[in-house]
Design a protein around this motif. Structure first.
Motif, PDB file in Angstrom:
ATOM      1  N   GLN A 240      11.743  13.997 -31.094  1.00 58.41           N
ATOM      2  CA  GLN A 240      11.547  15.662 -30.345  1.00 58.41           C
ATOM      3  C   GLN A 240      10.056  15.148 -30.833  1.00 58.41           C
ATOM      4  O   GLN A 240       9.258  15.152 -29.461  1.00 58.41           O
ATOM      5  N   LEU A 241       9.847  15.219 -31.799  1.00 57.90           N
ATOM      6  CA  LEU A 241       8.341  13.979 -32.250  1.00 57.90           C
ATOM      7  C   LEU A 241       7.905  13.250 -31.116  1.00 57.90           C
ATOM      8  O   LEU A 241       7.018  13.210 -30.880  1.00 57.90           O
ATOM      9  N   LEU A 242       8.475  12.015 -31.776  1.00 53.75           N
ATOM     10  CA  LEU A 242       8.483  10.885 -31.152  1.00 53.75           C
ATOM     11  C   LEU A 242       8.320  11.380 -29.123  1.00 53.75           C
ATOM     12  O   LEU A 242       7.725  10.400 -28.828  1.00 53.75           O
ATOM     13  N   HIS A 243       8.847  11.848 -29.216  1.00 57.57           N
ATOM     14  CA  HIS A 243       9.190  12.499 -27.439  1.00 57.57           C
ATOM     15  C   HIS A 243       7.154  12.300 -26.827  1.00 57.57           C
ATOM     16  O   HIS A 243       6.710  12.249 -25.815  1.00 57.57           O
ATOM     17  N   ASP A 244       7.142  13.855 -28.178  1.00 59.50           N
ATOM     18  CA  ASP A 244       6.108  14.459 -27.837  1.00 59.50           C
ATOM     19  C   ASP A 244       4.618  13.536 -27.843  1.00 59.50           C
ATOM     20  O   ASP A 244       3.982  13.552 -26.743  1.00 59.50           O
ATOM     21  N   ARG A 245       4.564  13.058 -28.657  1.00 56.37           N
ATOM     22  CA  ARG A 245       3.358  12.413 -28.593  1.00 56.37           C
ATOM     23  C   ARG A 245       3.258  10.543 -28.765  1.00 56.37           C
ATOM     24  O   ARG A 245       2.054  10.265 -28.729  1.00 56.37           O
ATOM     25  N   TRP A 246       4.493  10.057 -27.808  1.00 53.24           N
ATOM     26  CA  TRP A 246       4.621   9.091 -27.155  1.00 53.24           C
ATOM     27  C   TRP A 246       5.488   8.681 -26.336  1.00 53.24           C
ATOM     28  O   TRP A 246       4.353   8.093 -25.527  1.00 53.24           O
ATOM     29  N   ILE A 247       6.281   9.550 -26.081  1.00 54.33           N
ATOM     30  CA  ILE A 247       7.250   8.080 -24.710  1.00 54.33           C
ATOM     31  C   ILE A 247       6.783   9.697 -23.658  1.00 54.33           C
ATOM     32  O   ILE A 247       6.651   9.608 -22.355  1.00 54.33           O
ATOM     33  N   GLY A 248       6.483  10.637 -23.528  1.00 49.01           N
ATOM     34  CA  GLY A 248       5.946  11.977 -22.816  1.00 49.01           C
ATOM     35  C   GLY A 248       4.762  11.065 -21.921  1.00 49.01           C
ATOM     36  O   GLY A 248       4.469  11.075 -20.781  1.00 49.01           O
ATOM     37  N   LYS A 249       3.409  10.667 -22.997  1.00 48.24           N
ATOM     38  CA  LYS A 249       2.694  10.268 -21.801  1.00 48.24           C
ATOM     39  C   LYS A 249       2.940   9.184 -20.815  1.00 48.24           C
ATOM     40  O   LYS A 249       2.945   8.652 -19.457  1.00 48.24           O
ATOM     41  N   TYR A 250       3.788   8.268 -20.939  1.00 49.64           N
ATOM     42  CA  TYR A 250       4.399   6.836 -20.067  1.00 49.64           C
ATOM     43  C   TYR A 250       5.350   7.462 -19.086  1.00 49.64           C
ATOM     44  O   TYR A 250       5.481   7.316 -18.279  1.00 49.64           O
ATOM     45  N   ARG A 251       6.234   8.594 -19.275  1.00 47.65           N
ATOM     46  CA  ARG A 251       6.973   9.394 -18.245  1.00 47.65           C
ATOM     47  C   ARG A 251       5.985  10.083 -17.313  1.00 47.65           C
ATOM     48  O   ARG A 251       6.554   9.733 -15.935  1.00 47.65           O
ATOM     49  N   GLU A 252       4.902  10.685 -17.957  1.00 47.67           N
ATOM     50  CA  GLU A 252       3.412  10.893 -16.948  1.00 47.67           C
ATOM     51  C   GLU A 252       3.373  10.374 -16.304  1.00 47.67           C
ATOM     52  O   GLU A 252       2.942  10.295 -14.775  1.00 47.67           O
ATOM     53  N   ARG A 253       3.033   8.902 -17.039  1.00 45.76           N
ATOM     54  CA  ARG A 253       2.826   7.569 -16.321  1.00 45.76           C
ATOM     55  C   ARG A 253       3.749   7.470 -14.306  1.00 45.76           C
ATOM     56  O   ARG A 253       3.383   7.053 -13.951  1.00 45.76           O
ATOM     57  N   TYR A 254       4.902   7.506 -15.198  1.00 49.14           N
ATOM     58  CA  TYR A 254       6.066   7.156 -14.010  1.00 49.14           C
ATOM     59  C   TYR A 254       5.964   7.959 -13.470  1.00 49.14           C
ATOM     60  O   TYR A 254       6.325   7.431 -11.817  1.00 49.14           O
ATOM     61  N   ALA A 255       5.875   9.151 -13.876  1.00 48.81           N
ATOM     62  CA  ALA A 255       6.533  10.787 -12.293  1.00 48.81           C
ATOM     63  C   ALA A 255       4.658  10.255 -11.573  1.00 48.81           C
ATOM     64  O   ALA A 255       4.604  10.262 -10.122  1.00 48.81           O
ATOM     65  N   SER A 256       3.643  10.028 -12.118  1.00 50.58           N
ATOM     66  CA  SER A 256       2.433   9.437 -10.492  1.00 50.58           C
ATOM     67  C   SER A 256       2.321   8.655 -10.508  1.00 50.58           C
ATOM     68  O   SER A 256       2.235   8.031  -8.603  1.00 50.58           O
ATOM     69  N   ALA A 257       2.633   7.603 -10.781  1.00 42.26           N
ATOM     70  CA  ALA A 257       3.403   5.935  -9.950  1.00 42.26           C
ATOM     71  C   ALA A 257       4.300   7.140  -9.002  1.00 42.26           C
ATOM     72  O   ALA A 257       4.066   6.078  -7.883  1.00 42.26           O
ATOM     73  N   LEU A 258       5.280   7.189  -9.231  1.00 39.16           N
ATOM     74  CA  LEU A 258       6.329   7.377  -8.183  1.00 39.16           C
ATOM     75  C   LEU A 258       5.684   8.761  -6.829  1.00 39.16           C
ATOM     76  O   LEU A 258       5.681   8.328  -5.596  1.00 39.16           O
ATOM     77  N   ALA A 259       4.748   9.538  -7.199  1.00 37.12           N
ATOM     78  CA  ALA A 259       3.495   9.647  -6.569  1.00 37.12           C
ATOM     79  C   ALA A 259       2.956   9.420  -5.430  1.00 37.12           C
ATOM     80  O   ALA A 259       2.890   9.605  -4.091  1.00 37.12           O
ATOM     81  N   ASN A 260       1.836   8.606  -5.687  1.00 36.74           N
ATOM     82  CA  ASN A 260       1.310   7.015  -5.650  1.00 36.74           C
ATOM     83  C   ASN A 260       2.319   6.831  -4.297  1.00 36.74           C
ATOM     84  O   ASN A 260       1.795   6.552  -3.379  1.00 36.74           O
ATOM     85  N   LEU A 261       3.438   6.387  -4.664  1.00 34.29           N
ATOM     86  CA  LEU A 261       4.824   5.859  -3.833  1.00 34.29           C
ATOM     87  C   LEU A 261       4.276   6.777  -2.973  1.00 34.29           C
ATOM     88  O   LEU A 261       4.400   6.019  -1.522  1.00 34.29           O
ATOM     89  N   LYS A 262       4.846   7.939  -3.280  1.00 34.71           N
ATOM     90  CA  LYS A 262       5.382   8.576  -1.879  1.00 34.71           C
ATOM     91  C   LYS A 262       4.254   8.743  -1.168  1.00 34.71           C
ATOM     92  O   LYS A 262       4.515   8.869   0.184  1.00 34.71           O
ATOM     93  N   ASN A 263       2.641   8.736  -1.591  1.00 37.88           N
ATOM     94  CA  ASN A 263       1.802   8.801  -0.823  1.00 37.88           C
ATOM     95  C   ASN A 263       1.625   7.470   0.690  1.00 37.88           C
ATOM     96  O   ASN A 263       1.350   8.116   1.205  1.00 37.88           O
ATOM     97  N   GLU A 264       1.845   6.341  -0.763  1.00 38.97           N
ATOM     98  CA  GLU A 264       1.233   5.499   0.395  1.00 38.97           C
ATOM     99  C   GLU A 264       2.734   5.083   1.818  1.00 38.97           C
ATOM    100  O   GLU A 264       2.182   5.138   2.898  1.00 38.97           O
TER     101      GLU A 264
END
Lengths: 106, 106
Positions: free
Chosen positions: B77-101
Motif C-alpha cells: 500500500q505504501l509503495l503504491h501511495d508514494r511511488w506507483i500512484g504518480k506514474y498511474r496519474e501520468r498514464y491517466a493524463s496521457a489517455l486524456a490527451n489522446l482522447k482530446n487529440e
DNA sequence: AGGATACGTGACCGTTTGGTCACATGTCAA
DNA sequence: TTGACATGTGACCAAACGGTCACGTATCCT
C-alpha cells in the motif's frame, strides 16, 4: 521471462527508479544528459536504460546522433491493475475489519 | 538500504511473488506447508521467506515447533501511495490527451 | 576533409543472489 | 525418554548483476 517479471526486475534497482524519476520530471532526454545527473559512467547508465527499455518502461527514439528517451507509464499501470491492486484491496478490508472490531469494543 | 528498496527487491523474484500469492489465498501457513507447493528444497523457501520478512511483506509468529506466516499488505500500500500512484496519474493524463487529440481530429 | 560529439559493443571483474547440503536445536507425543 | 517432526545456521557453488574500460561507428560542424 514474463513481462511482469521484466518490469519488477527493472524496478528493483534504485538507480533505475531514479532514471524513471528524471524522465518523469522531463521527457525526451539524451543519454549524455541523463548521465550528467548520475555518479556513474556513461556505460553504466546505458546498461540501466537498456533494462528499462526491455521492460517497456522507457521508449527511445533516434534523432540524428542523439537518442531521446521517453517514459512509458503503461507497464506500471498494468502491473498495478493485475497485481498490486488486489493487495491494496486486502489492505482496505483489513482496515475495515479493524474498524469493526474497534466499534464492537465500544 | 531504504524500506522501499527492500520491498522492490523482495518483489523482484517470481518465487517470492508466488509465495505472496499463496499467503494471499490462505494465511497462517507453516514453512513445510509452503514448501510442498514449490519445486524447491525447504532451505530455498526459508531464504525467500526471510527476504519477505525483512521487507515487512510477511509477518511470522512462532507457535510451538511451527512458524506461521501471515501476509502484510501495508508495505505494498505504501509503495503504491508514494511511488506507483504518480506514474498511474501520468498514464491517466496521457489517455486524456489522446482522447482530446482524437476528438480534435473528428 | 577532419575533429569533436554522441552512442554502441564486448570483454572483464567484484559482489550479490538463488539454491543446496550437512549438521544442529527445539518441540511434540507415545 | 526417545524418536519423529519443524525449523535454524553456516558453508558452499554457479549464475546473475552492477559497473568499468578499450575500442568502434555514426553524425554534426566548420
Amino acid at each position: 521471462m514474463t513481462d511482469d517479471d521484466l518490469v519488477f526486475k527493472a524496478l528493483a534497482d534504485p538507480t533505475r527508479r531514479f532514471l524513471l524519476d528524471l524522465l518523469f520530471q522531463r521527457d525526451g532526454r539524451t543519454l549524455t544528459e541523463l548521465e550528467s545527473e548520475l555518479e556513474m559512467t556513461r556505460f553504466g547508465v546505458m546498461k540501466h536504460l537498456r533494462v528499462l527499455e526491455d521492460a517497456g518502461l522507457v521508449i527511445a527514439r533516434r534523432s540524428g546522433r542523439e537518442k531521446l528517451h521517453f517514459l512509458n507509464p503503461i507497464p506500471i499501470q498494468l502491473l498495478h491493475d493485475r497485481w498490486i491492486g488486489k493487495y491494496r484491496e486486502r489492505y482496505a478490508s483489513a482496515l475495515a475489519n479493524l474498524k469493526n472490531e474497534l466499534e464492537d469494543m465500544a
